[in-house]
Structures are given as C-alpha cells and as structure tokens.
Design a protein around this motif. Structure first.
Motif, PDB file in Angstrom:
ATOM      1  N   UNK A  58      85.013  26.562  31.533  1.00 22.97           N
ATOM      2  CA  UNK A  58      85.681  26.210  31.954  1.00 22.97           C
ATOM      3  C   UNK A  58      86.240  27.860  33.208  1.00 22.97           C
ATOM      4  N   UNK A  59      86.114  28.541  32.561  1.00 21.19           N
ATOM      5  CA  UNK A  59      86.503  30.005  33.463  1.00 21.19           C
ATOM      6  C   UNK A  59      84.943  30.117  34.572  1.00 21.19           C
ATOM      7  N   UNK A  60      84.136  30.215  34.105  1.00 21.50           N
ATOM      8  CA  UNK A  60      83.033  29.932  35.166  1.00 21.50           C
ATOM      9  C   UNK A  60      82.997  28.940  36.363  1.00 21.50           C
ATOM     10  N   UNK A  61      83.685  27.818  35.877  1.00 26.40           N
ATOM     11  CA  UNK A  61      83.028  26.735  36.520  1.00 26.40           C
ATOM     12  C   UNK A  61      84.857  27.177  37.695  1.00 26.40           C
ATOM     13  N   UNK A  62      85.852  27.652  36.769  1.00 30.14           N
ATOM     14  CA  UNK A  62      87.057  27.800  38.073  1.00 30.14           C
ATOM     15  C   UNK A  62      86.255  28.842  39.334  1.00 30.14           C
ATOM     16  N   UNK A  63      85.166  30.098  38.639  1.00 31.67           N
ATOM     17  CA  UNK A  63      84.632  31.031  39.561  1.00 31.67           C
ATOM     18  C   UNK A  63      84.070  31.180  40.616  1.00 31.67           C
ATOM     19  N   UNK A  64      83.529  29.273  40.063  1.00 30.79           N
ATOM     20  CA  UNK A  64      82.389  29.226  41.798  1.00 30.79           C
ATOM     21  C   UNK A  64      82.989  27.942  42.341  1.00 30.79           C
ATOM     22  N   UNK A  65      84.043  27.447  41.766  1.00 27.47           N
ATOM     23  CA  UNK A  65      85.055  26.775  42.826  1.00 27.47           C
ATOM     24  C   UNK A  65      85.188  27.430  44.234  1.00 27.47           C
ATOM     25  N   UNK A  66      85.508  28.501  43.527  1.00 27.81           N
ATOM     26  CA  UNK A  66      86.861  29.140  43.999  1.00 27.81           C
ATOM     27  C   UNK A  66      85.361  30.392  45.301  1.00 27.81           C
ATOM     28  N   UNK A  67      83.974  30.021  45.453  1.00 26.80           N
ATOM     29  CA  UNK A  67      82.950  30.564  46.119  1.00 26.80           C
ATOM     30  C   UNK A  67      83.180  29.355  47.933  1.00 26.80           C
ATOM     31  N   UNK A  68      83.585  28.548  47.335  1.00 29.82           N
ATOM     32  CA  UNK A  68      84.261  27.161  48.624  1.00 29.82           C
ATOM     33  C   UNK A  68      82.523  25.971  48.479  1.00 29.82           C
ATOM     34  N   UNK A  69      82.146  26.192  47.451  1.00 28.99           N
ATOM     35  CA  UNK A  69      80.885  25.370  47.292  1.00 28.99           C
ATOM     36  C   UNK A  69      81.317  24.017  46.203  1.00 28.99           C
ATOM     37  N   UNK A  70      81.007  22.747  46.256  1.00 28.64           N
ATOM     38  CA  UNK A  70      80.425  21.501  46.109  1.00 28.64           C
ATOM     39  C   UNK A  70      81.193  21.837  44.255  1.00 28.64           C
ATOM     40  N   UNK A  71      81.656  20.993  43.498  1.00 30.91           N
ATOM     41  CA  UNK A  71      82.545  21.406  42.459  1.00 30.91           C
ATOM     42  C   UNK A  71      81.255  21.428  41.524  1.00 30.91           C
ATOM     43  N   UNK A  72      81.195  22.292  40.681  1.00 33.26           N
ATOM     44  CA  UNK A  72      80.051  22.077  39.288  1.00 33.26           C
ATOM     45  C   UNK A  72      80.534  20.889  38.188  1.00 33.26           C
ATOM     46  N   UNK A  73      78.467  20.716  38.592  1.00 33.15           N
ATOM     47  CA  UNK A  73      78.338  19.494  37.004  1.00 33.15           C
ATOM     48  C   UNK A  73      77.768  20.419  35.969  1.00 33.15           C
ATOM     49  N   UNK A  74      78.422  19.831  35.097  1.00 32.88           N
ATOM     50  CA  UNK A  74      78.176  20.370  33.584  1.00 32.88           C
ATOM     51  C   UNK A  74      77.171  19.639  32.815  1.00 32.88           C
ATOM     52  N   UNK A 111      70.525  26.453  38.805  1.00 34.35           N
ATOM     53  CA  UNK A 111      71.473  25.902  37.897  1.00 34.35           C
ATOM     54  C   UNK A 111      71.869  27.127  36.855  1.00 34.35           C
ATOM     55  N   UNK A 112      73.379  26.757  36.596  1.00 33.30           N
ATOM     56  CA  UNK A 112      73.229  28.514  34.985  1.00 33.30           C
ATOM     57  C   UNK A 112      73.205  28.178  34.300  1.00 33.30           C
ATOM     58  N   UNK A 113      72.465  29.015  33.538  1.00 35.01           N
ATOM     59  CA  UNK A 113      72.338  28.947  32.327  1.00 35.01           C
ATOM     60  C   UNK A 113      73.270  30.248  31.571  1.00 35.01           C
ATOM     61  N   UNK A 114      72.994  29.364  29.969  1.00 33.84           N
ATOM     62  CA  UNK A 114      73.918  30.834  29.097  1.00 33.84           C
ATOM     63  C   UNK A 114      72.399  31.613  28.950  1.00 33.84           C
ATOM     64  N   UNK A 115      71.489  30.859  28.665  1.00 33.57           N
ATOM     65  CA  UNK A 115      70.298  31.249  27.966  1.00 33.57           C
ATOM     66  C   UNK A 115      70.814  32.013  26.384  1.00 33.57           C
TER      67      UNK A 115
END
Length: 257
Positions: A58-74, A111-115
């Motif tokens: 959720x925290x990462x989604x919010x930070x990515x969304x703040x960049x003005x890109x489409x909503x992240x898919x999970x 893809x932003x992966x935790x790894x």
C-alpha cells in the motif's frame, strides 16, 4: 599501541573511503577489535532483516501513484508466505494469477518486484521507476506499473505476455550482502515468455545511490539495452551494452548462460 607488523590506521583510512569492503580491521590480541566484530554482527542482522521484511504494498502504491502514472497493478507469486518464498524459489517464478492484467500492448512493461530485499524496493523503487519512465517514454510506450510480491525475476516472463508488452523490465531487490542490504537490479527480457533463462536477459546491477549506481545512470543503460533489443529482436547474451561511453559512474553487465 599499533602493532609494528601492521600499517597504522592512517594508512587504511583513505582506502576505506573508496570501498565498502572490510579492510584493515586491525587486531586485539588473537581476535578482531570489539568494534569490528559488532559492525560485522550489525551488518549480518541488517541483511537478514532485509530478506525477511515484507513489502508494504500500500505504501509503495501510494508513492508510485504520486508520480502521476496509471494506478499500479498488483501480482503475487504462488509462494503464499515469505518463508515459503525463501524455501521454494520455483514458486516465486510463477504467478498466482495474471487474469486481471489488461492487454495494454505497450512497448515496455515495468515490474517492481520485492525479490530478496523488499527494503531495496521501498528505498529506491519509486526513484528508479521515475527515472526509467522519464528516459524510456521519449521513444517507447510504457504500460502501467506492476508491483509483484514474493517475486523472482522469471515472474516477469508471465506478466509481460499478459500485458502484451514487447519488453519486460523487472526491477527487483538484490540479495543483501554484508556491505549493502538495499541494492536493486534491473533485469530486461525482450519478447518474454515462459521458459526464458538468464541467457535471455540483460542485467544492470548495484543500483543504490549514493554509494552504488544512480537512478538516471541505470535508466540510461536500460534505455540503450531496450533500443538494442528492439533493433536486434532479442535480449540476453547476443545483446551488448553500448552505453559505457555516456555512463561512467556505474556498471552494467550481461548475464552469462
């Protein structure tokens, strides 16, 4: 008093400023000084925590969304827990479900992966993602970001085709070490498909500014590799990095089979 057989600390200090390796640790009798032992134990604990710490999606989604890109898919892998992910690497390479991913037909899927280091993705994922989009969007279409949990690199081989992307870029937390616990790697696969191997990918590693490769430098290398992959029609060992003349403050490498 300094042992006559050892260089003084003044000799080692300039060298320590140029490397994160543990050098010139000194001696206390037959052992290391207590400070050095405690530093090692702290680094080991930090690396263990980086591996086991779950990603705050959720925290990462919010930070990515703040960049003005489409909503992240999970997307999550078939590994049901962090423990299973570490014990069963094979499950981390297969998605639980990609049916909800839209067929965007974009040139690039990121893809932003935790790894093996979710902490690395938390610390550096948004900054690197922005640099990648800013660099790639001038010549390619970039699909919506995908956040992948309990993920191995090969998970991108399923996500890319589901999105209809020609090239998938997996930004993933690298295995923590005793000097760096929050380093990211970029794995690029052109025409991803199930069954790809490391010989089909290119890697840009050691991304963790300020001590490692910077976001813009890593994005520049990735952009050159993407352009080369689209010209050549493939990625991996046949594709060489041609960006070294313009990127001098980091390193890129091609994974050998």
């Amino acid at each position: 008093m300094t042992d006559a057989r050892e260089p003084s600390d003044e000799v080692w200090m300039p060298l320590r400023l140029s490397t994160q390796a543990r050098i010139g640790l000194g001696r206390a009798g037959d052992s290391l000084p207590s400070r050095r032992v405690l530093e090692f134990q702290t680094a080991h604990a930090t690396a263990r925590d980086a591996v086991h710490e779950p990603l705050d999606v959720g925290h990462l989604e919010a930070r990515i969304s703040a960049l003005g890109v489409p909503q992240a898919l999970v997307v999550t892998s078939q590994a049901s827990s962090r423990s299973e992910y570490l014990r069963r690497p094979d499950l981390g390479r297969r998605p639980a479900d990609v049916g909800h991913l839209p067929a965007t037909g974009a040139d690039i899927a990121i893809v932003l992966a935790d790894g093996l280091s979710p902490r690395a993705l938390t610390d550096h994922g948004p900054g690197l993602f922005k640099a990648l989009v800013d660099t790639l969007a001038t010549d390619f279409t970039v699909g919506p970001p995908v956040i992948a949990t309990q993920a191995r690199v090969a998970l991108g081989d399923h996500i890319g085709p589901a999105l209809g992307a020609q090239t998938v870029i997996v930004v993933i937390g690298e295995r923590p070490g005793l000097s760096v616990a929050n380093s990211l790697g970029i794995y690029l696969t052109h025409r991803p498909r199930e069954g790809c191997t490391d010989a089909d990918r290119n890697c840009v590693s050691n991304i963790h500014p300020p001590d490692g490769l910077g976001y813009e430098a890593a994005a520049a290398v990735a952009a050159e590799l993407v352009a080369g992959a689209h010209r050549l029609g493939r990625s991996g060992v046949a594709l060489k990095d041609t960006s070294r003349e313009r990127v001098t403050d980091g390193r890129a490498r091609t994974i050998d089979p």
